[in-house]
Motif scaffolding. Sequence first.
Motif, PDB file in Angstrom:
ATOM      1  N   ASP A  80      75.521  16.643  49.931  1.00 51.42           N
ATOM      2  CA  ASP A  80      76.570  17.558  50.403  1.00 51.42           C
ATOM      3  C   ASP A  80      76.323  18.974  49.880  1.00 51.42           C
ATOM      4  O   ASP A  80      76.550  19.959  50.610  1.00 51.42           O
ATOM      5  CB  ASP A  80      77.951  17.068  49.949  1.00 51.42           C
ATOM      6  N   LYS A  83      73.530  20.679  51.873  1.00 50.85           N
ATOM      7  CA  LYS A  83      73.993  21.073  53.209  1.00 50.85           C
ATOM      8  C   LYS A  83      74.868  22.327  53.144  1.00 50.85           C
ATOM      9  O   LYS A  83      74.798  23.190  54.018  1.00 50.85           O
ATOM     10  CB  LYS A  83      74.743  19.908  53.853  1.00 50.85           C
ATOM     11  N   ASP A  84      75.673  22.426  52.072  1.00 50.80           N
ATOM     12  CA  ASP A  84      76.486  23.633  51.888  1.00 50.80           C
ATOM     13  C   ASP A  84      75.612  24.871  51.730  1.00 50.80           C
ATOM     14  O   ASP A  84      75.887  25.940  52.308  1.00 50.80           O
ATOM     15  CB  ASP A  84      77.383  23.489  50.653  1.00 50.80           C
ATOM     16  N   ILE A  86      72.570  25.270  52.815  1.00 52.94           N
ATOM     17  CA  ILE A  86      71.931  25.572  54.100  1.00 52.94           C
ATOM     18  C   ILE A  86      72.889  26.325  55.029  1.00 52.94           C
ATOM     19  O   ILE A  86      72.493  27.278  55.710  1.00 52.94           O
ATOM     20  CB  ILE A  86      71.422  24.267  54.763  1.00 52.94           C
ATOM     21  N   GLN A  87      74.136  25.915  55.034  1.00 52.27           N
ATOM     22  CA  GLN A  87      75.115  26.618  55.871  1.00 52.27           C
ATOM     23  C   GLN A  87      75.256  28.073  55.424  1.00 52.27           C
ATOM     24  O   GLN A  87      75.386  28.984  56.250  1.00 52.27           O
ATOM     25  CB  GLN A  87      76.474  25.913  55.805  1.00 52.27           C
ATOM     26  N   GLY A  88      75.199  28.277  54.114  1.00 51.59           N
ATOM     27  CA  GLY A  88      75.258  29.644  53.595  1.00 51.59           C
ATOM     28  C   GLY A  88      74.050  30.459  54.025  1.00 51.59           C
ATOM     29  O   GLY A  88      74.167  31.655  54.347  1.00 51.59           O
ATOM     30  N   LEU A  90      72.259  29.931  56.778  1.00 50.57           N
ATOM     31  CA  LEU A  90      72.417  30.209  58.214  1.00 50.57           C
ATOM     32  C   LEU A  90      73.326  31.412  58.421  1.00 50.57           C
ATOM     33  O   LEU A  90      73.033  32.298  59.244  1.00 50.57           O
ATOM     34  CB  LEU A  90      72.998  28.979  58.920  1.00 50.57           C
ATOM     35  N   ALA A  91      74.401  31.462  57.650  1.00 49.07           N
ATOM     36  CA  ALA A  91      75.345  32.585  57.768  1.00 49.07           C
ATOM     37  C   ALA A  91      74.714  33.894  57.326  1.00 49.07           C
ATOM     38  O   ALA A  91      74.991  34.962  57.894  1.00 49.07           O
ATOM     39  CB  ALA A  91      76.596  32.292  56.942  1.00 49.07           C
ATOM     40  N   TYR A  96      67.562  29.425  60.337  1.00 48.35           N
ATOM     41  CA  TYR A  96      67.959  29.429  61.753  1.00 48.35           C
ATOM     42  C   TYR A  96      67.678  28.060  62.376  1.00 48.35           C
ATOM     43  O   TYR A  96      66.880  27.270  61.867  1.00 48.35           O
ATOM     44  CB  TYR A  96      67.216  30.528  62.518  1.00 48.35           C
ATOM     45  N   TYR A  97      68.342  27.825  63.504  1.00 50.93           N
ATOM     46  CA  TYR A  97      68.142  26.585  64.248  1.00 50.93           C
ATOM     47  C   TYR A  97      66.887  26.714  65.107  1.00 50.93           C
ATOM     48  O   TYR A  97      66.647  27.751  65.737  1.00 50.93           O
ATOM     49  CB  TYR A  97      69.336  26.290  65.158  1.00 50.93           C
ATOM     50  N   ILE A 144      66.531  22.857  61.198  1.00 48.37           N
ATOM     51  CA  ILE A 144      66.825  24.168  60.620  1.00 48.37           C
ATOM     52  C   ILE A 144      65.599  24.621  59.844  1.00 48.37           C
ATOM     53  O   ILE A 144      65.042  23.872  59.039  1.00 48.37           O
ATOM     54  CB  ILE A 144      68.065  24.118  59.698  1.00 48.37           C
ATOM     55  N   GLY A 181      70.094  16.283  60.217  1.00 55.51           N
ATOM     56  CA  GLY A 181      70.877  17.034  59.244  1.00 55.51           C
ATOM     57  C   GLY A 181      70.469  16.841  57.798  1.00 55.51           C
ATOM     58  O   GLY A 181      70.980  17.534  56.904  1.00 55.51           O
TER      59      GLY A 181
END
Length: 463
Positions: A80, A83-84, A86-88, A90-91, A96-97, A144, A181
Amino acid sequence: MTVRTRFAPSPTGFLHIGGARTALFSWAYAKKHGGQFILRIEDTDVARSTPEAVQAILDGMHWLGLDYDEGPFYQMQRMDRYKDVIQGMLAAGSAYYCYSSKEELEALRESQMQQGLKPRYDGRWRPEEGKVLAAPSADIAPVIRFKNPKDGHVVWNDLVKGEISIANQELDDLIIARADGTPTYNFCVVVDDWEMGITQVIRGDDHVNNTPRQINMLKALGATIPQYAHLSMILGDDGQKLSKRHGAVSVMQYHEDGFLPEAVLNYLARLGWSHGDEEIFSMQQFCEWFDLDHITPSAAQFNTEKLKWLNAHYIKQADKQSLASDISLRLAQLGVTVAAQPDLSAVLDLYKERANTLNELAESIVYFYQKPAMDALAAEKHLTDDIKPALQKLTTILTTCDWNAEAIHHAINDVVTEFQLKFPKVAMPLRVLICGIAQSPSIDQVMVLLGREEVLARVSTFK
């Protein structure tokens, strides 16, 4: 800054000798600098990681005495958090995807190879100013990728290999999360080293190619870059890369084969590192002396005979009670029960100067606790009719003489003199009858330990 090192094995097999050396060097560096040593289990390869392999790593570390200050941490329990992060990214635009299909990537690879180019992702889904991306297919679950810098070099001063520089254009955009993911190994390592505050990464040189990618990701996260030290590989006795075909490469296999952890640690410490001409030293001394400056960048060669020599030294120095306990277990594995007499510690005192391994030591003293199988060739050579009268006379003397080494030695000498023989002419048959073989420590000391009754029972079988 507090020194923090880590050992991060993948639980896809046993703790092998190369891994044990990496763990030892990381452990010693932390001890030397009053820091912390962390154990991290990198178990993201779900298909190959097993609970048995995890336990084998823990068992190996425990046997070697490489105690860790924190851990073990398991990467699968930190999914978890990865993944957090990675989301940061991406933002923030540092990841990138990518919607490229497997077929597209295979075609790209084939085309590049036909052109003599290094196969690499071409950045087709990498967002850049002024670039128009195709509409993603609803049928493709994206991976990603990390947005690796295109220009410049990644440069670091490797604490073993010296300065290393890799051009960023040599690195493509690494996948940091799969289509399902799950984060990838290289990314998990980066997050762990960052959040665990690792200051020195000491690992095998098979990871050198991972280092520039990991440094770039650490920079993108605004993390402090640790120092890196990449240890050279270990070659077998034959000069080839150490592998299963060289025999015991699992740490616990050395335990099973009769090596002491002190000997294995001492040997591993000298495998690519030196402190002058010192060959034998304690782990306390090693931690005081250890530095990364004296690690050779060239491959180290494993020498089984030298390990045996070290092991023989540590057997001689071993604590009596611990040695007796270990040998009792090894004798039990041979189907031998240790009786109260003769005293096992006394037997070991007689034999430990002669053994290279604990297994050799156990096997050599079996005859003290059960009647030995007689070596046929030794019996044929030494148990001849012409020696019978001398042995019969010796048996008579042994029945009544004092039972100590001096008196027994005197009795053998008397028979040697009376029958005009050389000492070995009597001692060799005695050894064959008592020990089953023609070699042993001083036969008078062996006889004292076995006791009068047992000695006379064995000698009397020769009639």
